[in-house]
Motif scaffolding. Structure first.
Motif, PDB file in Angstrom:
ATOM      1  N   ARG A 128       0.815  -1.216   0.000  1.00 33.43           N
ATOM      2  CA  ARG A 128       0.000   0.000   0.000  1.00 33.43           C
ATOM      3  C   ARG A 128       0.849   1.266   0.000  1.00 33.43           C
ATOM      4  NH1 ARG A 128       0.177  -2.129   5.026  1.00 33.43           N
ATOM      5  NH2 ARG A 128       0.680  -0.762   6.796  1.00 33.43           N
ATOM      6  N   LYS A 129       2.141   1.149   0.316  1.00 38.86           N
ATOM      7  CA  LYS A 129       3.014   2.318   0.368  1.00 38.86           C
ATOM      8  C   LYS A 129       4.134   2.271  -0.673  1.00 38.86           C
ATOM      9  CE  LYS A 129       2.290   3.403   5.246  1.00 38.86           C
ATOM     10  NZ  LYS A 129       1.682   4.724   4.985  1.00 38.86           N
ATOM     11  N   LYS A 130       4.117   1.270  -1.536  1.00 40.90           N
ATOM     12  CA  LYS A 130       5.229   1.115  -2.473  1.00 40.90           C
ATOM     13  C   LYS A 130       5.306   2.250  -3.485  1.00 40.90           C
ATOM     14  CE  LYS A 130       5.790  -3.920  -2.332  1.00 40.90           C
ATOM     15  NZ  LYS A 130       7.148  -3.991  -1.797  1.00 40.90           N
ATOM     16  N   GLY A 131       4.160   2.725  -3.961  1.00 38.30           N
ATOM     17  CA  GLY A 131       4.190   3.813  -4.945  1.00 38.30           C
ATOM     18  C   GLY A 131       4.915   5.028  -4.407  1.00 38.30           C
ATOM     19  N   TRP A 132       4.564   5.415  -3.187  1.00 35.66           N
ATOM     20  CA  TRP A 132       5.210   6.581  -2.573  1.00 35.66           C
ATOM     21  C   TRP A 132       6.674   6.296  -2.270  1.00 35.66           C
ATOM     22  CZ3 TRP A 132       7.721   7.189   2.057  1.00 35.66           C
ATOM     23  CH2 TRP A 132       8.049   8.513   2.402  1.00 35.66           C
ATOM     24  N   ALA A 133       6.959   5.124  -1.652  1.00 30.67           N
ATOM     25  CA  ALA A 133       8.326   4.814  -1.239  1.00 30.67           C
ATOM     26  C   ALA A 133       9.263   4.698  -2.436  1.00 30.67           C
ATOM     27  CB  ALA A 133       8.343   3.519  -0.431  1.00 30.67           C
ATOM     28  N   LEU A 134       8.839   3.997  -3.472  1.00 29.61           N
ATOM     29  CA  LEU A 134       9.676   3.853  -4.659  1.00 29.61           C
ATOM     30  C   LEU A 134       9.827   5.192  -5.367  1.00 29.61           C
ATOM     31  CD1 LEU A 134       8.328   0.455  -6.031  1.00 29.61           C
ATOM     32  CD2 LEU A 134      10.501   0.868  -4.860  1.00 29.61           C
ATOM     33  N   GLY A 135       8.772   5.998  -5.323  1.00 27.34           N
ATOM     34  CA  GLY A 135       8.861   7.333  -5.915  1.00 27.34           C
ATOM     35  C   GLY A 135       9.844   8.221  -5.177  1.00 27.34           C
ATOM     36  N   MET A 136       9.826   8.144  -3.848  1.00 22.66           N
ATOM     37  CA  MET A 136      10.778   8.925  -3.058  1.00 22.66           C
ATOM     38  C   MET A 136      12.207   8.450  -3.298  1.00 22.66           C
ATOM     39  SD  MET A 136       9.469  11.393  -1.311  1.00 22.66           S
ATOM     40  CE  MET A 136      10.798  11.671  -0.132  1.00 22.66           C
ATOM     41  N   ASN A 137      12.380   7.136  -3.327  1.00 21.01           N
ATOM     42  CA  ASN A 137      13.715   6.590  -3.520  1.00 21.01           C
ATOM     43  C   ASN A 137      14.271   6.999  -4.884  1.00 21.01           C
ATOM     44  OD1 ASN A 137      15.868   4.747  -2.545  1.00 21.01           O
ATOM     45  ND2 ASN A 137      15.318   3.566  -4.347  1.00 21.01           N
ATOM     46  N   ALA A 138      13.483   6.794  -5.916  1.00 22.47           N
ATOM     47  CA  ALA A 138      13.943   7.131  -7.263  1.00 22.47           C
ATOM     48  C   ALA A 138      14.037   8.632  -7.463  1.00 22.47           C
ATOM     49  CB  ALA A 138      13.004   6.516  -8.296  1.00 22.47           C
ATOM     50  N   GLY A 139      13.046   9.370  -6.930  1.00 24.47           N
ATOM     51  CA  GLY A 139      13.065  10.819  -7.097  1.00 24.47           C
ATOM     52  C   GLY A 139      14.259  11.454  -6.411  1.00 24.47           C
ATOM     53  N   GLY A 140      14.561  10.979  -5.198  1.00 19.76           N
ATOM     54  CA  GLY A 140      15.733  11.502  -4.505  1.00 19.76           C
ATOM     55  C   GLY A 140      17.010  11.200  -5.255  1.00 19.76           C
ATOM     56  N   GLY A 141      17.059  10.033  -5.896  1.00 23.21           N
ATOM     57  CA  GLY A 141      18.204   9.718  -6.725  1.00 23.21           C
ATOM     58  C   GLY A 141      18.265  10.577  -7.971  1.00 23.21           C
ATOM     59  N   ASN A 142      17.122  10.728  -8.626  1.00 18.41           N
ATOM     60  CA  ASN A 142      17.065  11.536  -9.845  1.00 18.41           C
ATOM     61  C   ASN A 142      17.501  12.973  -9.617  1.00 18.41           C
ATOM     62  OD1 ASN A 142      14.019  10.004 -11.251  1.00 18.41           O
ATOM     63  ND2 ASN A 142      16.105   9.238 -11.071  1.00 18.41           N
ATOM     64  N   VAL A 143      17.282  13.490  -8.399  1.00 15.18           N
ATOM     65  CA  VAL A 143      17.697  14.857  -8.091  1.00 15.18           C
ATOM     66  C   VAL A 143      19.207  15.020  -8.262  1.00 15.18           C
ATOM     67  CG1 VAL A 143      17.900  16.555  -6.221  1.00 15.18           C
ATOM     68  CG2 VAL A 143      15.746  15.393  -6.595  1.00 15.18           C
ATOM     69  N   GLY A 144      19.932  13.895  -8.198  1.00 15.13           N
ATOM     70  CA  GLY A 144      21.368  13.964  -8.425  1.00 15.13           C
ATOM     71  C   GLY A 144      21.726  14.542  -9.783  1.00 15.13           C
ATOM     72  N   VAL A 145      20.848  14.358 -10.769  1.00 14.01           N
ATOM     73  CA  VAL A 145      21.077  14.936 -12.096  1.00 14.01           C
ATOM     74  C   VAL A 145      21.079  16.454 -12.013  1.00 14.01           C
ATOM     75  CG1 VAL A 145      20.234  15.083 -14.462  1.00 14.01           C
ATOM     76  CG2 VAL A 145      19.986  12.942 -13.180  1.00 14.01           C
ATOM     77  N   ALA A 146      20.053  17.002 -11.358  1.00  7.72           N
ATOM     78  CA  ALA A 146      19.967  18.459 -11.222  1.00  7.72           C
ATOM     79  C   ALA A 146      21.053  18.990 -10.291  1.00  7.72           C
ATOM     80  CB  ALA A 146      18.586  18.853 -10.689  1.00  7.72           C
ATOM     81  N   ALA A 147      21.390  18.195  -9.256  1.00 11.08           N
ATOM     82  CA  ALA A 147      22.369  18.666  -8.275  1.00 11.08           C
ATOM     83  C   ALA A 147      23.726  18.909  -8.920  1.00 11.08           C
ATOM     84  CB  ALA A 147      22.495  17.653  -7.137  1.00 11.08           C
ATOM     85  N   ILE A 148      24.178  17.987  -9.746  1.00  8.09           N
ATOM     86  CA  ILE A 148      25.504  18.169 -10.340  1.00  8.09           C
ATOM     87  C   ILE A 148      25.493  19.320 -11.345  1.00  8.09           C
ATOM     88  CG2 ILE A 148      25.290  16.554 -12.291  1.00  8.09           C
ATOM     89  CD1 ILE A 148      28.214  15.661 -11.491  1.00  8.09           C
ATOM     90  N   GLN A 149      24.332  19.577 -11.958  1.00 10.51           N
ATOM     91  CA  GLN A 149      24.233  20.718 -12.861  1.00 10.51           C
ATOM     92  C   GLN A 149      24.260  22.035 -12.090  1.00 10.51           C
ATOM     93  OE1 GLN A 149      20.672  19.703 -15.037  1.00 10.51           O
ATOM     94  NE2 GLN A 149      21.773  18.410 -16.480  1.00 10.51           N
TER      95      GLN A 149
END
Length: 453
Positions: free
Chosen positions: A155-176
């Protein structure tokens, strides 16, 4: 029941679907592992997309053409996609905590190598070889998602996986953003690399101190084989090409398109390039949350409609050479790709849970079946999805070689999003006439109810 531990930070008992266990013990442990998993994955994404920033530092004195730069970033993307397959298996072989320590530490290799060769006079072949090393940063996503998937209840996988992946994806913007600060301060690419080397060490040490291994996912390498045999793994891989492939491909290419097609300087381009990846990353948990509420298939379907409309806007902006319209619509496309990333990954555990119920499994047996195959399939889906980034950069390369513009590539992307829409509808939302939209109890019948996944 509390989580029982053994030596080496292994947790022997883990049952997040038990609400008492989750509230008393599971939630705290799961969120702690999620936080430090995001930290490592975040830096992994930064190193993976490192060369999308470094090419902006590489002026005429480096002797590289725009085609060379697109080829370089395409190769880095390809290695990142391939690395996701073994990284998925690594969690079962070594444990989520243990592999996070290793995978974070490995990021030192491409970073130090780039620090050593980043100067005019280095051959393109050397840049290409060192760039390929950075691809291992793309593998961190697969191991992180496979690991975190096991920690959270369905019941919480959508949010948890989204947070995990989204926090990782922010690494793209962070290095820029870090690159923007370095360029603005008249610093060189080695300054950027020097900033990330200690951050990698911090991520590895934090994983060692604060993360855990789950015994329930250990040594089940057969799950990957079973997932690879399931048609839904490859269907979802195709759909993920449209969402994550777009996100990572545009992240690598955006700055080069601005400098090549619109004549922006590296500093001017960097002022704009971080916005899209940042918003696309932050919105990924929103896509997961919407999918939790309305069903991932429905959100994914209409998201493809919006992505196609945004791509049509990019074609129009390219034809009239309107930089403001181009940037606005491109950023919107980044946001939509982020939403789609969240909704497609929410679909994966739901699909395999539905298949478990269709096999007649119930209770913990059904949950274990769904968790086992969804975790294994995520690495494969992530790997194939990342190949979309390779396709995007190669399409831009060919488009600029042929016409000096990215318009031809955008036309191809528009057609692809149309195909993704059709596949989503046909496989997960279409209801044959006269059939009730209910989950059946046997795999021999094709009318599984995936609309809610």
């Amino acid at each position: 029941m509390a989580a029982s531990r053994s030596r080496g930070r292994w947790i022997a008992h883990w049952d997040p679907e038990d609400e008492t266990f989750w509230e008393d013990t599971g939630r705290r442990i799961a969120y702690r592992n999620l936080f430090f998993s995001v930290l490592s994955e975040h830096i992994g994404f930064s190193i993976w997309t490192l060369w999308s920033v470094l090419v902006l530092f590489m002026g005429p004195e480096y002797g590289l053409t725009p085609a060379d730069k697109f080829l370089l970033t395409s190769a880095v993307t390809l290695v990142g996609a391939i690395a996701r397959v073994p990284y998925t298996f690594a969690v079962a072989l070594f444990g989520g905590r243990n592999w996070t320590i290793v995978s974070a530490g490995l990021l030192l290799v491409p970073t130090i190598a780039a620090f050593a060769v980043m100067h005019p006079g280095t051959s393109f072949a050397t840049f290409l070889g060192v760039g390929l090393l950075a691809g291992i940063g793309g593998g961190n996503f697969a191991s992180s998602m496979t690991n975190i998937n096991a920690y959270f209840p369905l019941r919480k996988k959508g949010w948890a996986l989204g947070m995990n992946a989204g926090g990782g994806n922010v690494g793209v913007a962070a290095i820029q953003l870090v690159a923007l600060a370095v360029i603005a301060a008249s610093g060189g690419p080695r300054v950027l690399l020097g900033i990330y080397i200690p951050l990698i060490v911090v991520a590895a040490v934090c994983a060692a101190l604060f993360m855990d291994n789950l015994a329930t996912v250990r040594n089940d390498t057969g799950a990957a084989r079973d997932a690879a045999r399931d048609a839904h793994t490859w269907i979802m891989s195709f759909l993920y090409v449209g969402t994550f492939g777009s996100f990572i491909g545009y992240s690598f290419a955006f700055g080069q398109v601005l400098t090549t097609q619109f004549g922006r300087t590296p500093l001017q381009a960097t002022y704009l390039t971080f916005i899209g990846p940042l918003l696309g990353s932050l919105v990924r948990p929103v896509g997961g949350r919407l999918a939790d509420r309305y069903g991932g298939a429905r959100i994914t379907l209409w998201n493809y409609v919006a992505m196609a409309a945004a791509t049509a806007g990019l074609i129009a902006a390219s034809m009239v050479t309107s930089l403001p319209l181009f940037v606005i619509v491109f950023v919107a496309l980044f946001v939509l790709s982020g939403l789609g990333n969240g909704s497609t990954f929410k679909m994966i555990p739901g699909i395999f849970q539905a298949k478990a119920l269709a096999r007649g499994l119930e209770g913990e047996e059904a949950v274990a079946y769904g968790r086992r195959l969804s975790g294994a399939s995520m690495g494969l889906i992530g790997a194939v999805g990342a190949l979309g980034g390779v396709g995007i950069n190669l399409a831009f390369r060919q488009s600029f070689l042929s016409s000096g513009s990215g318009t031809g590539a955008f036309v191809a992307f528009l057609a692809f999003y149309g195909v993704c829409f059709a596949v989503t509808w046909a496989v997960y939302l279409r209801r044959p006439a006269g059939q009730a939209a209910t989950t059946v109890r046997t795999e021999t019948k094709p009318q599984l109810d995936y609309a809610e996944v």
